[in-house]
Design an enzyme around this catalytic site. Structure first.
Site, PDB file in Angstrom:
ATOM      1  N   VAL A 132       0.845  -1.204   0.000  1.00 18.89           N
ATOM      2  CA  VAL A 132       0.000   0.000   0.000  1.00 18.89           C
ATOM      3  C   VAL A 132       0.875   1.248   0.000  1.00 18.89           C
ATOM      4  CG1 VAL A 132      -1.801   1.298   1.220  1.00 18.89           C
ATOM      5  CG2 VAL A 132      -1.798  -1.208   1.311  1.00 18.89           C
ATOM      6  N   ILE A 136       5.529   4.828   1.420  1.00 16.83           N
ATOM      7  CA  ILE A 136       4.998   5.347   2.701  1.00 16.83           C
ATOM      8  C   ILE A 136       4.780   4.161   3.650  1.00 16.83           C
ATOM      9  CG2 ILE A 136       3.126   6.623   3.809  1.00 16.83           C
ATOM     10  CD1 ILE A 136       2.456   7.852   1.079  1.00 16.83           C
ATOM     11  N   ASP A 201      -7.293  -1.059  -8.030  1.00 14.90           N
ATOM     12  CA  ASP A 201      -6.030  -1.053  -7.277  1.00 14.90           C
ATOM     13  C   ASP A 201      -6.208  -0.247  -5.980  1.00 14.90           C
ATOM     14  OD1 ASP A 201      -2.905  -1.267  -7.232  1.00 14.90           O
ATOM     15  OD2 ASP A 201      -3.323   0.869  -7.000  1.00 14.90           O
ATOM     16  N   LYS A 205      -5.996  -1.592  -1.938  1.00 14.07           N
ATOM     17  CA  LYS A 205      -5.197  -0.940  -0.880  1.00 14.07           C
ATOM     18  C   LYS A 205      -6.102  -0.423   0.244  1.00 14.07           C
ATOM     19  CE  LYS A 205      -1.763   0.436  -4.331  1.00 14.07           C
ATOM     20  NZ  LYS A 205      -1.416   1.476  -5.296  1.00 14.07           N
TER      21      LYS A 205
HETATM   22  N1  HSE Z   1      -0.365   1.114 -10.202  1.00 13.01           N
HETATM   23  C1  HSE Z   1      -0.111   1.476  -8.851  1.00 13.01           C
HETATM   24  C2  HSE Z   1      -0.292   2.979  -8.732  1.00 13.01           C
HETATM   25  C3  HSE Z   1       1.290   1.074  -8.481  1.00 13.01           C
HETATM   26  O1  HSE Z   1      -0.431   3.646  -9.747  1.00 13.01           O
HETATM   27  O2  HSE Z   1      -0.331   3.489  -7.618  1.00 13.01           O
HETATM   28  C4  HSE Z   1       1.537   1.045  -7.015  1.00 13.01           C
HETATM   29  O3  HSE Z   1       0.734   0.146  -6.349  1.00 13.01           O
END
Ligand code: HSE
Length: 452
Positions: A132, A136, A201, A205
């Site tokens: 994630v 950071i 994505d 996260k």
């Molecule tokens: N594709 C992801 C992003 C990469 O653009 O944040 C990092 O997880």
């Protein structure tokens, strides 16, 4: 010096970055930790990769099993992405009692409980700091640093690709598709771009953060997820004129928390009741007031604002994607794994500990928000009255109305800022508005985020 033998699976952007970072800072880490990292085996899809640097050829294989099963390999680092082979790799290593480091948010999102149970069963650990927000250290913050806080809210810009696209659309008036191609060239974007731009994505996260914060695993299908594909330059400009910046946010909000008494407590014997929590967990583009610090997080940077009941508001900012920032988080996991091995404390900080008795994810339909609404309407008298009537009947209040000058013709934009309403009430009203003959295109609705 305590030697730690590593098996690394994947030498793409992140794996290649890790090999370079180890070559650059391995001896610094050795002097800080008293451990020497030795790259014992590397599995790659294509053994000709330039990213392998100085790794001797006899340590390179195209079969991940040779890495995981190598008796010398003590720590397995999974950096291939995806959820099928990656799951097999991680489970095989954990079952052998080997600690695993992964950067794979999709894998954790889909199979987290199974993987954490395997780690616990086999007395080893799963480390996932790089999953994630790239560089950071937000996993460590939620799991360790804020162990004494009830987490009231998390607002995260956790997808670098979307933030990069939105920033360039705002600052340069750039076109969505061109900017996405640039993000792909720079190594931010996922191999499958819809994972980024449709919000998945960010949802992977956000689910990991919500699970850590509230102590029950949040499944991806429980997370309301919207991406940025539908956002237009027009909305970015109008938002800007109104004092807002549009950002794709992962939002985790504690809506309700009650203590559930267990039978023994009723008899007055056990004092520690565990909470039942109701939370909002969602990903959507939102108008962020320019006065809020998240509005100025630009390009591929990520930032996560966490509010705890003891600490108050905090903010963590850094590069959320790309080779080096992600490698930095893998190095941090390597340090933890090495020290845990060295001191024989493999469950010192367990990867994920359920602590709420129940965490119900409240459907977004029941969550109250404010809204920005852009309508394309016929430019004639009485139009506003018709729209206001639909909203009025739904008991939804309008806080301001703007018909921007300079848009001439039969159809003009009309911007309404809407007071607090549930998402369900807003959707019903929007469907009615869309059916009005004076409304000439599907309405555009974007939530206005409240941070208090
Ligand atoms: N594709 C992801 C992003 C990469 O653009 O944040 C990092 O997880």
């Amino acid at each position: 010096m305590y030697p730690i033998h590593l098996g690394i699976i994947g030498a793409g952007t992140v794996g290649g970055g890790l090999l370079q970072a180890l070559a650059r800072n391995g001896s610094l880490m050795a002097s800080r930790l008293g451990v020497e990292f030795i790259v014992t085996r590397v599995a790659v899809r294509n053994s000709n990769k330039a990213r392998l640097g100085s790794v001797p050829v006899d340590r390179i294989t195209t079969d991940w099993r040779e890495v995981v099963n190598d008796p010398d390999v003590q720590v397995v680092v999974e950096l291939i992405g995806g959820t099928t082979t990656a799951r097999e790799i991680v489970l095989t290593a954990l079952r052998l009692g080997k600690p695993v480091i992964t950067a794979n948010k999709a894998l954790l999102s889909a199979h987290g409980p199974e993987l954490f149970a395997a780690a616990a069963k086999h007395g080893t650990n799963l480390y996932y700091e790089a999953s994630v927000a790239g560089g950071i250290p937000i996993i460590k913050i939620l799991r360790e640093s804020f162990a004494g806080n009830r987490i009231l809210s998390i607002h995260g810009i956790v997808n670098g690709t979307c933030n990069y696209i939105l920033t360039r659309m705002k600052l340069e008036g750039a076109v969505f598709a061109d900017v996405l191609a640039d993000a792909q060239r720079m190594g931010y974007a996922e191999a499958e771009p819809s994972l980024d731009i449709d919000g998945h994505d960010a949802a992977h996260k956000t689910g990991i953060l919500a699970s850590l914060a509230h102590g029950r695993w949040v499944r991806p299908e429980q997370i309301h997820t919207e991406g940025i594909r539908h956002l237009s330059k027009l909305d970015i400009e109008f938002a800007s004129q109104l004092g807002y910046t549009i950002k794709l946010l992962g939002v985790v909000k504690l809506l309700n928390s009650t203590k559930k008494a267990r039978p023994a407590e009723l008899k007055g014997r056990v004092q520690s009741a565990r909470p039942q929590v109701a939370v909002q967990v969602s990903v959507y583009p939102a108008l962020v007031p320019n006065s809020h610090v998240l509005a100025s997080v630009n390009f591929a940077f990520n930032a996560i604002s966490v509010r705890g009941d003891v600490v108050g508001e905090t903010l963590f900012y850094g590069r959320g994607a790309g080779q080096d920032p992600t490698a930095s988080s893998v190095l941090s996991d390597l340090a933890d794994a090495a020290l845990d091995l060295k001191h024989g404390s493999t469950q010192r900080v367990p990867p994920f500990v359920p602590h709420a008795t129940q965490c119900s994810v409240v459907p977004l339909a029941e969550v109250i928000s404010r809204y920005y609404l852009r309508l394309s309407v016929a430019d004639r008298p009485g139009v506003l009255a018709k729209i206001a009537s639909v909203l009025g009947k739904a008991r939804i209040g309008i806080s301001s109305v703007i018909q921007p000058e300079g848009h001439e013709g039969e159809v003009v934009p009309l911007i309404l800022m809407i007071h607090d309403a549930t998402n369900a009430a807003m959707q019903t009203a929007l469907a009615r508005i869309a059916r009005l003959s004076v409304v000439k295109a599907p309405p555009v609705m974007i939530r206005v985020e409240a941070f208090s």
